[in-house]
Scaffold this motif. Structure first.
Motif, mmCIF file in Angstrom:
data_model
loop_
_atom_site.group_PDB
_atom_site.id
_atom_site.type_symbol
_atom_site.label_atom_id
_atom_site.label_comp_id
_atom_site.label_asym_id
_atom_site.label_seq_id
_atom_site.Cartn_x
_atom_site.Cartn_y
_atom_site.Cartn_z
ATOM 1 N N GLN A 214 0.826 -1.205 0.000
ATOM 2 C CA GLN A 214 0.000 0.000 0.000
ATOM 3 C C GLN A 214 0.864 1.261 0.000
ATOM 4 O O GLN A 214 0.607 2.205 -0.741
ATOM 5 N N LYS A 215 1.906 1.277 0.817
ATOM 6 C CA LYS A 215 2.801 2.441 0.897
ATOM 7 C C LYS A 215 3.566 2.652 -0.411
ATOM 8 O O LYS A 215 3.719 3.786 -0.868
ATOM 9 N N ILE A 216 4.044 1.576 -1.010
ATOM 10 C CA ILE A 216 4.747 1.674 -2.296
ATOM 11 C C ILE A 216 3.819 2.268 -3.347
ATOM 12 O O ILE A 216 4.201 3.169 -4.101
ATOM 13 N N ASN A 217 2.598 1.799 -3.376
ATOM 14 C CA ASN A 217 1.639 2.285 -4.363
ATOM 15 C C ASN A 217 1.285 3.752 -4.119
ATOM 16 O O ASN A 217 1.119 4.517 -5.072
ATOM 17 N N GLN A 218 1.189 4.175 -2.861
ATOM 18 C CA GLN A 218 0.909 5.575 -2.557
ATOM 19 C C GLN A 218 2.064 6.480 -2.989
ATOM 20 O O GLN A 218 1.838 7.574 -3.522
ATOM 21 N N VAL A 219 3.282 6.030 -2.764
ATOM 22 C CA VAL A 219 4.447 6.815 -3.181
ATOM 23 C C VAL A 219 4.495 6.916 -4.709
ATOM 24 O O VAL A 219 4.788 7.985 -5.265
ATOM 25 N N LEU A 220 4.209 5.824 -5.391
ATOM 26 C CA LEU A 220 4.175 5.855 -6.853
ATOM 27 C C LEU A 220 3.108 6.822 -7.367
ATOM 28 O O LEU A 220 3.344 7.579 -8.315
ATOM 29 N N LEU A 221 1.949 6.824 -6.735
ATOM 30 C CA LEU A 221 0.873 7.717 -7.151
ATOM 31 C C LEU A 221 1.251 9.180 -6.919
ATOM 32 O O LEU A 221 1.042 10.026 -7.796
ATOM 33 N N LEU A 222 1.821 9.473 -5.777
ATOM 34 C CA LEU A 222 2.235 10.837 -5.478
ATOM 35 C C LEU A 222 3.300 11.320 -6.466
ATOM 36 O O LEU A 222 3.213 12.431 -6.996
ATOM 37 N N GLY A 223 4.294 10.487 -6.726
ATOM 38 C CA GLY A 223 5.325 10.834 -7.693
ATOM 39 C C GLY A 223 4.752 11.041 -9.086
ATOM 40 O O GLY A 223 5.143 11.966 -9.807
ATOM 41 N N TYR A 224 3.807 10.197 -9.452
ATOM 42 C CA TYR A 224 3.146 10.298 -10.746
ATOM 43 C C TYR A 224 2.420 11.644 -10.874
ATOM 44 O O TYR A 224 2.560 12.345 -11.870
ATOM 45 N N TYR A 225 1.649 12.002 -9.848
ATOM 46 C CA TYR A 225 0.922 13.272 -9.881
ATOM 47 C C TYR A 225 1.879 14.460 -9.948
ATOM 48 O O TYR A 225 1.702 15.365 -10.755
ATOM 49 N N LEU A 226 2.876 14.463 -9.094
ATOM 50 C CA LEU A 226 3.809 15.590 -9.047
ATOM 51 C C LEU A 226 4.555 15.754 -10.366
ATOM 52 O O LEU A 226 4.696 16.874 -10.880
ATOM 53 N N LEU A 227 5.041 14.664 -10.914
ATOM 54 C CA LEU A 227 5.808 14.721 -12.147
ATOM 55 C C LEU A 227 4.955 15.190 -13.321
ATOM 56 O O LEU A 227 5.337 16.124 -14.040
ATOM 57 N N ASN A 228 3.804 14.597 -13.496
ATOM 58 C CA ASN A 228 2.997 14.907 -14.673
ATOM 59 C C ASN A 228 2.313 16.267 -14.593
ATOM 60 O O ASN A 228 2.305 17.016 -15.569
ATOM 61 N N ILE A 229 1.736 16.609 -13.452
ATOM 62 C CA ILE A 229 1.095 17.920 -13.332
ATOM 63 C C ILE A 229 2.149 19.024 -13.378
ATOM 64 O O ILE A 229 1.939 20.072 -13.994
ATOM 65 N N GLY A 230 3.291 18.779 -12.765
ATOM 66 C CA GLY A 230 4.382 19.753 -12.839
ATOM 67 C C GLY A 230 4.868 19.942 -14.256
ATOM 68 O O GLY A 230 5.122 21.068 -14.700
#
Length: 115
Positions: free
Chosen positions: A46-62
């Protein structure tokens, strides 16, 4: 009337919707994928998936926000449509490449940890 402002609003609305929708889908399905890679460790998965999601959002929206700097002046509605379609296609391509790179990297890294 400044067509760039209209284009920015349309572009950001479309790309942020796509990024959030794809992120939610990948997060939901990613839980199953990561759980298969690391059995009996649901909390870590669950934690790995949350970190991946956060990184995904930050990278793409940025990245979407940063691309606004390089836009040329839009002078017609045809050019507005072309630029929005092209820039959105680039974002979708980047999302797909990053998704497959994440799968490859996670799979190889997890297999090294398990062995």
């Amino acid at each position: 009337m400044n067509l760039n402002i209209i284009a920015y609003i349309i572009y950001l609305s479309i790309t942020i919707f796509i990024i959030l929708r794809v992120g939610k889908i990948c997060y939901k399905n990613g839980n199953i994928y990561v759980a298969e890679l690391i059995p009996n460790h649901a909390d870590i998965c669950q934690k790995i998936n949350q970190v991946l999601l956060l990184g995904y959002y930050l990278l793409n929206i940025g990245y979407c926000a940063m691309t606004l700097i390089s836009w040329q002046k839009i002078i017609s509605l045809t050019q507005l449509t072309e630029i929005i379609c092209f820039k959105t296609a680039v974002i979708i391509f980047i999302i797909s490449v990053l998704h497959y790179l994440n799968i490859i990297i996670i799979t190889k890294y997890i297999h090294k940890l398990i062995k």
